[in-house]
Design a protein around this motif. Structure first.
Motif, PDB file in Angstrom:
ATOM      1  N   GLY A  28       0.816  -1.199   0.000  1.00 34.46           N
ATOM      2  CA  GLY A  28       0.000   0.000   0.000  1.00 34.46           C
ATOM      3  C   GLY A  28       0.847   1.245   0.000  1.00 34.46           C
ATOM      4  O   GLY A  28       2.023   1.235  -0.359  1.00 34.46           O
ATOM      5  N   ASP A  31      -1.492   7.244   0.824  1.00 34.90           N
ATOM      6  CA  ASP A  31      -2.781   7.719   0.315  1.00 34.90           C
ATOM      7  C   ASP A  31      -3.828   6.618   0.207  1.00 34.90           C
ATOM      8  O   ASP A  31      -5.026   6.894   0.251  1.00 34.90           O
ATOM      9  CB  ASP A  31      -2.602   8.402  -1.035  1.00 34.90           C
ATOM     10  N   SER A  32      -3.403   5.369   0.073  1.00 35.54           N
ATOM     11  CA  SER A  32      -4.348   4.258  -0.068  1.00 35.54           C
ATOM     12  C   SER A  32      -4.463   3.408   1.186  1.00 35.54           C
ATOM     13  O   SER A  32      -5.353   2.572   1.287  1.00 35.54           O
ATOM     14  CB  SER A  32      -3.925   3.364  -1.242  1.00 35.54           C
ATOM     15  N   GLY A  33      -3.552   3.589   2.133  1.00 34.36           N
ATOM     16  CA  GLY A  33      -3.526   2.755   3.329  1.00 34.36           C
ATOM     17  C   GLY A  33      -2.653   1.529   3.116  1.00 34.36           C
ATOM     18  O   GLY A  33      -2.179   1.262   2.009  1.00 34.36           O
ATOM     19  N   ARG A  35      -1.930  -2.771   4.065  1.00 35.36           N
ATOM     20  CA  ARG A  35      -2.516  -4.039   4.505  1.00 35.36           C
ATOM     21  C   ARG A  35      -1.413  -5.086   4.538  1.00 35.36           C
ATOM     22  O   ARG A  35      -0.428  -5.008   3.792  1.00 35.36           O
ATOM     23  CB  ARG A  35      -3.643  -4.470   3.586  1.00 35.36           C
ATOM     24  N   GLU A 140      -3.790   9.317   7.405  1.00 36.58           N
ATOM     25  CA  GLU A 140      -4.590  10.301   6.683  1.00 36.58           C
ATOM     26  C   GLU A 140      -3.709  11.482   6.320  1.00 36.58           C
ATOM     27  O   GLU A 140      -2.782  11.835   7.032  1.00 36.58           O
ATOM     28  CB  GLU A 140      -5.794  10.758   7.511  1.00 36.58           C
TER      29      GLU A 140
END
Length: 144
Positions: A28, A31-33, A35, A140
């Motif tokens: 990731g 901006d997208s996180g 995982r 964020e």
């Protein structure tokens, strides 16, 4: 990776490495996180890529709720890390290394949650990381 505090190097992968040698590979970006895509061990990854280490340079330190925190940058541009240790024993709990986070420049903890900031103008990020479940981190973008 040393288990001494503070750590002086980390693996180059986007990952969380625990003091007991477990390793969670992440996928990731800020901006997208992120995982978890694979669980492995530090030994297994080091055997495959023995030279895959980067030096760590601390920018921010804190102590709260029985933990020690250090955060900063690596020897590679654009990368950052956060490391956590038990304050009583000085035992490393985990190190988070990210290749796209930008350097972490502020870190604090309360109620067993780490809050830290990375980057700068024009991209600054606020991170929230549970001490006992760092893979549940959230990020964020914030105004610079």
């Amino acid at each position: 990776m040393e288990t001494d505090w503070p750590p002086s190097r980390a693996r180059i992968e986007d990952a969380i490495v625990f003091g007991d040698g477990r390793m969670l590979i992440l996928d990731g970006g800020p901006d997208s996180g992120f995982r978890v895509i694979r669980e492995t061990t530090l030994g297994a990854v080091s055997d495959l890529l023995p030279d895959g280490w980067c030096d760590l340079e601390s920018i921010a330190d804190a102590e709260a709720d029985g933990i020690l925190l250090t955060a900063g940058e690596t020897s590679w541009e654009g990368e950052g890390f956060v490391a956590v240790a038990d304050a009583t024993e000085g035992r490393l709990l985990w190190v988070l290394h990210l290749t796209s986070s930008e350097p972490f420049n502020r870190v604090q903890a309360d109620n067993r949650v780490i809050r830290c900031f990375s980057g700068g103008y024009p991209n600054q990020y606020k991170w929230t990381i549970p001490v006992h479940e760092p893979s549940a981190l959230s990020v964020e973008r914030v105004d610079s």
